[in-house]
Design a protein around this motif. Structure first.
Motif, PDB file in Angstrom:
ATOM      1  N   GLN A 221     -11.263   8.682   6.150  1.00 55.76           N
ATOM      2  CA  GLN A 221     -10.904   7.495   5.194  1.00 55.76           C
ATOM      3  C   GLN A 221      -9.694   6.951   5.632  1.00 55.76           C
ATOM      4  N   ILE A 222      -9.558   7.079   7.030  1.00 53.70           N
ATOM      5  CA  ILE A 222      -8.295   6.815   7.751  1.00 53.70           C
ATOM      6  C   ILE A 222      -8.366   5.370   7.732  1.00 53.70           C
ATOM      7  N   GLY A 223      -7.209   4.558   7.455  1.00 54.71           N
ATOM      8  CA  GLY A 223      -6.949   3.135   7.282  1.00 54.71           C
ATOM      9  C   GLY A 223      -6.569   2.720   5.849  1.00 54.71           C
ATOM     10  N   LEU A 224      -6.952   1.549   5.682  1.00 59.42           N
ATOM     11  CA  LEU A 224      -6.657   0.918   4.366  1.00 59.42           C
ATOM     12  C   LEU A 224      -7.686   1.021   3.437  1.00 59.42           C
ATOM     13  N   GLN A 225      -7.527   1.425   2.303  1.00 58.86           N
ATOM     14  CA  GLN A 225      -8.265   1.932   1.189  1.00 58.86           C
ATOM     15  C   GLN A 225      -8.027   1.226  -0.189  1.00 58.86           C
ATOM     16  N   THR A 226      -9.032   0.904  -0.948  1.00 60.80           N
ATOM     17  CA  THR A 226      -8.676   0.054  -2.082  1.00 60.80           C
ATOM     18  C   THR A 226      -9.194   0.997  -3.370  1.00 60.80           C
ATOM     19  N   ILE A 227      -8.430   1.204  -4.320  1.00 57.33           N
ATOM     20  CA  ILE A 227      -9.057   1.627  -5.497  1.00 57.33           C
ATOM     21  C   ILE A 227      -9.022   0.644  -6.777  1.00 57.33           C
ATOM     22  N   ARG A 228      -9.858   0.586  -7.019  1.00 57.34           N
ATOM     23  CA  ARG A 228     -10.103  -0.521  -8.368  1.00 57.34           C
ATOM     24  C   ARG A 228     -10.381  -0.085  -9.488  1.00 57.34           C
ATOM     25  N   PHE A 229      -9.455  -0.359 -10.180  1.00 54.09           N
ATOM     26  CA  PHE A 229      -9.605  -0.006 -12.015  1.00 54.09           C
ATOM     27  C   PHE A 229     -10.064  -1.204 -12.840  1.00 54.09           C
TER      28      PHE A 229
ATOM     29  N   ASP B 299     -15.832   1.792   0.657  1.00 56.39           N
ATOM     30  CA  ASP B 299     -15.450   3.086   1.430  1.00 56.39           C
ATOM     31  C   ASP B 299     -17.112   3.541   2.102  1.00 56.39           C
ATOM     32  N   ARG B 300     -16.928   3.722   3.136  1.00 54.23           N
ATOM     33  CA  ARG B 300     -17.965   3.920   4.377  1.00 54.23           C
ATOM     34  C   ARG B 300     -18.116   5.319   4.603  1.00 54.23           C
ATOM     35  N   SER B 301     -17.240   6.224   4.103  1.00 54.72           N
ATOM     36  CA  SER B 301     -17.306   7.767   4.556  1.00 54.72           C
ATOM     37  C   SER B 301     -18.277   8.466   4.151  1.00 54.72           C
TER      38      SER B 301
ATOM     39  N   PRO C 125       0.757  -1.070  -0.036  1.00 55.04           N
ATOM     40  CA  PRO C 125      -0.010   0.109  -0.054  1.00 55.04           C
ATOM     41  C   PRO C 125       0.839   1.126  -0.061  1.00 55.04           C
ATOM     42  N   TYR C 126       0.494   2.425  -0.599  1.00 59.33           N
ATOM     43  CA  TYR C 126       0.994   3.630  -0.614  1.00 59.33           C
ATOM     44  C   TYR C 126       0.714   4.305   0.724  1.00 59.33           C
ATOM     45  N   LEU C 127       1.476   4.923   1.291  1.00 54.40           N
ATOM     46  CA  LEU C 127       1.208   5.741   2.561  1.00 54.40           C
ATOM     47  C   LEU C 127       0.783   7.233   2.132  1.00 54.40           C
ATOM     48  N   ILE C 128      -0.569   7.563   2.448  1.00 52.76           N
ATOM     49  CA  ILE C 128      -1.145   8.633   2.255  1.00 52.76           C
ATOM     50  C   ILE C 128      -1.567   9.455   3.345  1.00 52.76           C
ATOM     51  N   GLU C 129      -1.370  10.811   3.529  1.00 50.99           N
ATOM     52  CA  GLU C 129      -1.837  11.665   4.742  1.00 50.99           C
ATOM     53  C   GLU C 129      -3.225  12.177   4.359  1.00 50.99           C
ATOM     54  N   VAL C 130      -3.861  12.227   5.550  1.00 47.96           N
ATOM     55  CA  VAL C 130      -5.217  13.124   5.298  1.00 47.96           C
ATOM     56  C   VAL C 130      -4.917  14.431   4.936  1.00 47.96           C
ATOM     57  N   GLY C 131      -5.644  14.809   3.768  1.00 50.43           N
ATOM     58  CA  GLY C 131      -5.343  16.233   3.163  1.00 50.43           C
ATOM     59  C   GLY C 131      -4.712  16.321   1.858  1.00 50.43           C
TER      60      GLY C 131
ATOM     61  N   TRP D 289      -3.528   7.948   6.846  1.00 49.06           N
ATOM     62  CA  TRP D 289      -2.953   8.300   8.143  1.00 49.06           C
ATOM     63  C   TRP D 289      -3.200   9.615   8.320  1.00 49.06           C
ATOM     64  N   GLN D 290      -3.327  10.037   9.682  1.00 52.51           N
ATOM     65  CA  GLN D 290      -3.407  11.326  10.190  1.00 52.51           C
ATOM     66  C   GLN D 290      -2.530  11.570  11.206  1.00 52.51           C
ATOM     67  N   GLN D 291      -1.524  12.699  11.309  1.00 50.48           N
ATOM     68  CA  GLN D 291      -0.837  13.027  12.300  1.00 50.48           C
ATOM     69  C   GLN D 291      -1.782  13.917  13.219  1.00 50.48           C
ATOM     70  N   LYS D 292      -1.738  13.546  14.616  1.00 49.10           N
ATOM     71  CA  LYS D 292      -2.822  14.125  15.362  1.00 49.10           C
ATOM     72  C   LYS D 292      -2.217  15.415  15.964  1.00 49.10           C
ATOM     73  N   LYS D 293      -2.925  16.538  15.863  1.00 53.91           N
ATOM     74  CA  LYS D 293      -2.463  17.761  16.223  1.00 53.91           C
ATOM     75  C   LYS D 293      -3.512  18.088  17.492  1.00 53.91           C
ATOM     76  N   PRO D 294      -3.030  18.944  18.351  1.00 53.99           N
ATOM     77  CA  PRO D 294      -3.690  19.665  19.188  1.00 53.99           C
ATOM     78  C   PRO D 294      -4.460  20.577  18.664  1.00 53.99           C
ATOM     79  N   PRO D 295      -6.002  20.926  19.257  1.00 57.92           N
ATOM     80  CA  PRO D 295      -6.729  21.786  18.683  1.00 57.92           C
ATOM     81  C   PRO D 295      -6.383  23.185  18.940  1.00 57.92           C
ATOM     82  N   ARG D 296      -6.627  24.025  17.739  1.00 60.50           N
ATOM     83  CA  ARG D 296      -6.039  25.321  17.900  1.00 60.50           C
ATOM     84  C   ARG D 296      -7.024  26.391  17.112  1.00 60.50           C
ATOM     85  N   ILE D 297      -7.849  27.082  17.752  1.00 59.29           N
ATOM     86  CA  ILE D 297      -8.681  28.232  17.013  1.00 59.29           C
ATOM     87  C   ILE D 297      -7.923  29.136  16.231  1.00 59.29           C
TER      88      ILE D 297
END
Length: 215
Positions: A70-78, A47-49, A15-21, A92-100
């Motif tokens: 969509q965090i976790g394992l995802q499959t794209i089918r061609f 995809d259940r999102s 799997p390719y490692l992709i970050e949220v965003g 995956w997503q790097q957890k950040k503290p909340p900041r207004i």
């Protein structure tokens, strides 16, 4: 690293490692380099999102804006006729503290943590304040020291200053007319307010002062 476009130009088994965003781009030509057929379908498997707006396949190219749902394992089918190729991703997503960070789309300057943020609101008009924050899509907002009459819903605060402020201003104007030798300057009225954003583990508090300029 969000806001980065990831171009997939060759396929791999792991799997390719992709970050949220991040945005993923894959051409059908990359998946089927020897297939001249233009009938190539593409879908996000299991995809259940429900975030279908971030998944666009047109002109034989996939553009996928990865969301936090969509965090976790995802499959794209061609698929081209009987040929099927699955491309896997681990989101995956790097957890950040909340900041207004924003009020009504405008960035907040919070360089001095000891100084409250001042925000002017009109005296005779309802004002809506929409707060934005970093640190995830499921932040909970709450408010402390709400001014009288203010209403809140999630990250939105709506408030119209009470008419009594204008009445007091008119009374001061009347006094000033009677005693012209000692004019009284109209002073803005300040309402302190705390805006709280939390993610269940960490909390950010915005020290805000609403300033009502009297006519």
């Amino acid at each position: 690293m969000p806001n980065v476009v990831v171009h997939i130009t060759h396929l791999q088994k792991q799997p390719y490692l992709i970050e949220v965003g991040q945005r993923v781009k894959i051409s059908a030509q990359t998946v089927f380099p020897k297939n001249d057929s233009r009938i190539v379908s593409c879908q996000l498997v299991d995809d259940r999102s429900g975030k279908t707006s971030g998944f666009v396949y047109q002109k034989r190219e996939l553009n996928w804006q990865v969301s936090s749902d969509q965090i976790g394992l995802q499959t794209i089918r061609f698929q081209a006729n009987q040929l099927v190729v699955d491309v896997r991703f681990f989101v995956w997503q790097q957890k950040k503290p909340p900041r207004i960070t924003k009020i009504n789309g405008n960035w907040i300057n919070r360089t001095d943590s000891q100084k409250p943020i001042e925000y002017e609101v009109p005296a005779n008009k309802e004002t809506k304040l929409v707060f934005e924050a970093e640190g995830g899509d499921s932040l909970k907002f709450s408010y402390v020291f709400l001014p009288v009459g203010a209403k809140t819903k999630e990250n939105t605060l709506t408030w119209k200053p009470p008419r009594s402020l204008t009445t007091k201003s008119g009374a001061r104007s009347s006094t000033r007319k009677k005693n012209k030798t000692s004019p009284v300057e109209k002073q803005p009225v300040k309402f302190p307010l705390l805006v709280v954003a939390e993610n269940g583990n960490e909390v950010d508090v915005l020290d805000l002062v609403l300033i009502v300029e009297l006519d």
